[in-house]
Design an enzyme around this catalytic site. Structure first.
Site: not given
Ligand code: PGA
Length: 260
Positions: A13-15, A103, A105, A175, A181, A221, A243
């Protein structure tokens, strides 16, 4: 069905990172590092920002790179007056295979509810793509001892309306929000406990076949150093990597976790 018969899925997941030039470089570098043998035992998906998807699709298809294309979100409608949103129908036209929905976020920053997530899951499945449905507790919820209840409620809410047969096409990502992160990872035993609970919730509501077929990823992470222990757990079938997926060497090492 033993855990080993569910194909592992490692997703990057590159965000909101990497423009379409950077995206080509990362995918090409990854394609040199990840071997044919790796993709024979593990499914790999990459989830670039929307502005990169067409470019990454072209790179994957023209160079026959065996990664699945993914998206990070979509809307629940196919078309209409939804300024700034992206249609699942359009993603499917770009051969997107996996779509992350709900997600944390999206839930926390953009206020997405379980109900909206459930509508997105329906839309993704309707277009023959596979949703990666994210659930997970906050630090406060974990400290209050309510992790299992919170996650169960998210599963029931986000998967409302599903048929038992659809679980073959479904991925759930557990998650814990406090691990995203932050460099903090749930211990493999804690992650296993929650993933087993998720599978149990699916079994209770949708039956044993649904529970045995749904793939459950852990995210938060994940790195090359902790992935082997996580992947050795009976109810963890993959990883959703943020990340560390931006670094080709690290992501390739994650994909190459030693088989149990
Ligand atoms: P992280 O992100 O690996 O950077 O913790 C995971 C995610 O948000 O999917």
């Amino acid at each position: 069905m033993p855990a080993s018969s569910r194909r592992p899925l490692i997703s990057g997941n590159w965000k909101m990172n990497l423009n379409h030039y950077d995206a080509i470089q990362l995918v090409q570098k990854l394609s040199y590092l990840v071997t044919k043998d790796d993709v024979e035992r593990v499914d790999v998906s990459v989830h670039p920002p929307f502005t990169d998807i067409r470019t990454v699709q072209t790179a994957l298809e023209s160079d026959r790179i065996p990664f699945f294309l993914g998206a990070q979100n979509c809307h629940s409608d196919d078309a209409g007056a939804f300024t700034g949103e992206v249609s699942p129908a359009f993603l499917s036209k770009l051969n997107v295979r996996y779509v992350i929905v709900g997600h944390s976020e999206r839930r926390q920053i953009f206020g997405e509810t379980d109900e909206f997530v459930a509508a997105k899951v329906s839309a993704v499945l309707k277009h023959k793509m596979h949703p990666i449905v994210c659930v997970g507790e906050t630090r406060e919820q974990r400290e209050a001892g309510s992790t299992l209840d919170v996650v169960a409620a998210q599963i029931l809410g986000s998967l409302a309306g599903r048929e038992s047969t659809q679980f073959l096409d479904l991925v759930v990502a557990y998650e814990p929000i406090w691990a995203i992160g932050t460099g903090l990872t749930a211990t493999a035993a804690d992650a296993q406990e929650v993933c087993a609970h998720i599978r149990g919730c699916v079994a209770t509501t949708w039956g044993a076949d649904a529970a045995n077929s749904v793939r459950i990823q852990y995210g938060g992470s994940v790195k090359a150093g902790n992935v082997p222990e996580l992947m050795a757990q009976a109810d963890i079938d993959g990883a959703l990597v943020g990340g560390a997926s931006l670094d080709a060497d690290e992501f390739a090492r994650i994909v190459q976790f030693p088989s149990a």
